[in-house]
Design an enzyme around this catalytic site. Structure first.
Site, short mmCIF file in Angstrom:
data_model
loop_
_atom_site.label_atom_id
_atom_site.label_comp_id
_atom_site.label_asym_id
_atom_site.label_seq_id
_atom_site.Cartn_x
_atom_site.Cartn_y
_atom_site.Cartn_z
N GLY A 12 0.83 -1.26 -0.01
CA GLY A 12 -0.04 -0.06 -0.11
C GLY A 12 0.84 1.25 -0.12
O GLY A 12 0.44 2.25 0.69
N ASN A 14 1.51 3.40 -2.42
CA ASN A 14 0.69 4.31 -3.35
C ASN A 14 -0.75 4.65 -2.58
O ASN A 14 -0.83 6.04 -2.57
CB ASN A 14 0.22 3.71 -4.53
CG ASN A 14 1.29 3.61 -5.70
OD1 ASN A 14 2.10 4.27 -5.84
ND2 ASN A 14 1.16 2.76 -6.60
N ARG A 90 -5.48 -8.06 -8.88
CA ARG A 90 -6.50 -9.07 -9.48
C ARG A 90 -7.26 -8.34 -10.62
O ARG A 90 -7.73 -7.33 -10.29
CB ARG A 90 -7.23 -9.65 -8.14
CG ARG A 90 -8.10 -10.85 -8.52
CD ARG A 90 -8.67 -11.37 -7.45
NE ARG A 90 -7.96 -12.11 -6.42
CZ ARG A 90 -7.35 -13.08 -6.44
NH1 ARG A 90 -7.54 -13.95 -7.42
NH2 ARG A 90 -6.49 -13.34 -5.54
N LEU A 92 -10.44 -7.38 -12.22
CA LEU A 92 -11.72 -7.24 -12.22
C LEU A 92 -12.66 -7.78 -12.87
O LEU A 92 -12.41 -7.68 -14.30
CB LEU A 92 -12.18 -5.66 -11.93
CG LEU A 92 -11.38 -4.89 -10.74
CD1 LEU A 92 -11.73 -3.66 -11.00
CD2 LEU A 92 -11.80 -5.39 -9.43
N THR A 107 -2.67 2.12 -11.59
CA THR A 107 -1.40 2.53 -11.90
C THR A 107 -0.68 1.48 -12.54
O THR A 107 -1.03 0.02 -11.81
CB THR A 107 -0.62 3.25 -10.46
OG1 THR A 107 -0.66 2.23 -9.73
CG2 THR A 107 -1.32 4.45 -10.25
N HIS A 108 0.10 1.54 -13.23
CA HIS A 108 1.00 0.24 -13.83
C HIS A 108 2.69 0.71 -14.07
O HIS A 108 2.84 1.70 -14.53
CB HIS A 108 0.45 -0.19 -15.34
CG HIS A 108 0.97 -1.41 -15.85
ND1 HIS A 108 1.05 -2.41 -15.28
CD2 HIS A 108 2.03 -1.35 -16.82
CE1 HIS A 108 1.66 -3.43 -15.91
NE2 HIS A 108 2.27 -2.81 -16.90
N GLY A 142 -9.77 -5.45 -20.38
CA GLY A 142 -8.52 -6.02 -20.73
C GLY A 142 -7.40 -5.89 -19.60
O GLY A 142 -7.84 -5.52 -18.49
#
Length: 204
Positions: A12, A14, A90, A92, A107-108, A142
């Site tokens: 956690g 972020n 996970r 969604l 965020t990636h 996606g």
């Protein structure tokens, strides 16, 4: 005042950045609840800031769809304006995405569309990339394929390990997420308009 539910799966960091930002009375957003799919250590941050939390374990449901329905019910009882996936690991289910989109962001740790998925930092190193970065995007059905809101580059330095590069990315990621939420709260970023523009561009 923008109300936010944050979803996490891990430590956690972020979430912590958002909690610290929104604790400032001048910041035009508040986190109303934090949700998780595991016994995430990051839930301790919510407790420290007095923010309610909930956990919906996938193992408690016969299938992914039922789990998603319960997660959605838990989210919707807080009536958030925005749901932030901040290290939520996970995918969604479609019904959840449909109910929350476009006010659902993630965020990636890569410059999408490069290196989607759960091992973005490792994949960037394996590919010999000279730079990677952070993407904040709207979540669609996606895997890391939704419309991009903002990106920031991070150099890959000689000798970088996965851990070292990931930590450098996280520093940028926290700042970028807080700024993105601020832009949404103040209307500088219009999620509905970006979502519609993307749909129009991809529709034959």
């Amino acid at each position: 005042m923008l109300s936010i539910v944050v979803l996490i799966s891990g430590g956690g960091s972020n979430l912590r950045a958002l909690l610290e930002a929104t604790a400032d009375g001048a910041f035009p957003a508040r986190i109303v609840a934090v949700g998780a799919d595991t016994e995430a250590p990051g839930l301790d941050h919510a407790e420290q800031f007095g923010v309610p939390s909930f956990t919906v374990f996938p193992s408690g449901f016969p299938n992914r769809g039922d789990w998603g329905d319960e997660l959605l019910a838990q989210i919707q009882q807080w009536s958030p304006d925005l749901v932030v996936c901040a290290g939520f690991m996970r995918i969604l289910p479609p019904r959840v995405v449909a109910a929350l989109s476009p006010n659902l962001i993630n965020t990636h740790p890569a410059l999408l569309p490069l290196f989607p998925g759960a091992h973005a930092v490792r994949d960037a190193l394996a590919a010999g990339a000279r730079e990677t970065g952070v993407t904040v995007h709207i979540v669609d059905e996606g895997v890391d394929t939704g419309p991009t809101l903002v990106q920031r580059t991070v150099p890959v330095l000689p000798g970088d390990t996965e851990h070292v590069l990931q930590e450098r990315i996280k520093t940028i990621e926290r700042d970028l997420l807080v700024q993105t939420v601020l832009d949404i709260a103040t209307g500088r970023t219009d999620l509905a308009a970006i979502h519609q523009s993307n749909r129009s561009a991809t529709t034959p």
